[in-house]
Motif scaffolding. Structure first.
Motif, PDB file in Angstrom:
ATOM      1  N   THR A  30       0.829  -1.205   0.000  1.00 57.07           N
ATOM      2  CA  THR A  30       0.000   0.000   0.000  1.00 57.07           C
ATOM      3  C   THR A  30       0.860   1.251   0.000  1.00 57.07           C
ATOM      4  O   THR A  30       0.487   2.258  -0.583  1.00 57.07           O
ATOM      5  N   ARG A  63      -4.776   2.122  11.472  1.00 57.46           N
ATOM      6  CA  ARG A  63      -3.704   1.143  11.608  1.00 57.46           C
ATOM      7  C   ARG A  63      -2.453   1.613  10.870  1.00 57.46           C
ATOM      8  O   ARG A  63      -2.552   2.306   9.854  1.00 57.46           O
ATOM      9  N   LYS A  64      -1.318   1.232  11.394  1.00 59.65           N
ATOM     10  CA  LYS A  64      -0.041   1.633  10.794  1.00 59.65           C
ATOM     11  C   LYS A  64       0.163   0.858   9.498  1.00 59.65           C
ATOM     12  O   LYS A  64       0.126  -0.365   9.475  1.00 59.65           O
ATOM     13  N   LEU A  65       0.385   1.609   8.409  1.00 59.30           N
ATOM     14  CA  LEU A  65       0.603   1.001   7.099  1.00 59.30           C
ATOM     15  C   LEU A  65       2.065   0.969   6.710  1.00 59.30           C
ATOM     16  O   LEU A  65       2.471   0.182   5.861  1.00 59.30           O
ATOM     17  N   TRP A 101      -0.660   6.062   8.334  1.00 58.23           N
ATOM     18  CA  TRP A 101      -1.757   5.395   9.024  1.00 58.23           C
ATOM     19  C   TRP A 101      -2.960   5.373   8.088  1.00 58.23           C
ATOM     20  O   TRP A 101      -3.163   6.317   7.321  1.00 58.23           O
ATOM     21  N   ARG A 104      -7.753   1.160   6.512  1.00 55.07           N
ATOM     22  CA  ARG A 104      -7.680  -0.235   6.078  1.00 55.07           C
ATOM     23  C   ARG A 104      -6.323  -0.474   5.425  1.00 55.07           C
ATOM     24  O   ARG A 104      -5.644   0.465   5.025  1.00 55.07           O
ATOM     25  N   ASP A 105      -5.946  -1.758   5.313  1.00 56.42           N
ATOM     26  CA  ASP A 105      -4.616  -2.110   4.820  1.00 56.42           C
ATOM     27  C   ASP A 105      -4.432  -1.864   3.330  1.00 56.42           C
ATOM     28  O   ASP A 105      -3.320  -1.613   2.878  1.00 56.42           O
ATOM     29  N   ASP A 106      -5.500  -1.954   2.562  1.00 54.63           N
ATOM     30  CA  ASP A 106      -5.408  -1.828   1.117  1.00 54.63           C
ATOM     31  C   ASP A 106      -6.288  -0.679   0.643  1.00 54.63           C
ATOM     32  O   ASP A 106      -7.488  -0.661   0.919  1.00 54.63           O
TER      33      ASP A 106
END
Length: 117
Positions: A30, A63-65, A101, A104-106
């Motif tokens: 990402t 969330r930390k990306l 941050w 979502r992850d994607d």
């Protein structure tokens, strides 16, 4: 403070220098970085605008990306791929820690860019 934007091609760039070198591929991630630029793949512009925030504190409920050190000339800015600046923050020249941050992850819709030194 956050703002809503619609970046072309659903990519944001976090840059520390005027003459920066963006990453050439995401390789399935990402966010990816070069020594002076972090690229973040965000939600498709046709689906939704992206909320961005640039600050020295992390985003809430995100969330930390990724976490990257980039070289800065004294400013860190969020730009789109055409170079349009959406937000900027003064930092001491040299290496700056950039933490991305997202909600979502994607392809996140909410992105917070945390700048620390």
């Amino acid at each position: 403070m956050s703002m809503m934007i619609r970046p072309p091609h659903s990519v944001l760039l976090v840059v520390g220098r005027e003459d920066f070198v963006p990453p050439t591929t995401f390789g399935g991630a990402t966010c990816v970085a070069t020594p002076d630029c972090v690229a973040v793949a965000v939600i498709d512009v046709t689906q939704s605008p992206t909320r961005i925030a640039l600050s020295p504190s992390p985003g809430h409920d995100l969330r930390k990306l990724g976490e990257f050190w980039i070289e800065s000339e004294g400013l860190v800015s969020i730009r789109d791929i055409f170079g349009r600046e959406h937000d900027t923050m003064g930092v001491p020249p040299g290496l700056t820690l950039v933490t991305i941050w997202g909600d979502r992850d994607d392809a996140p819709r909410d992105v917070a860019v945390q700048i620390t030194r």
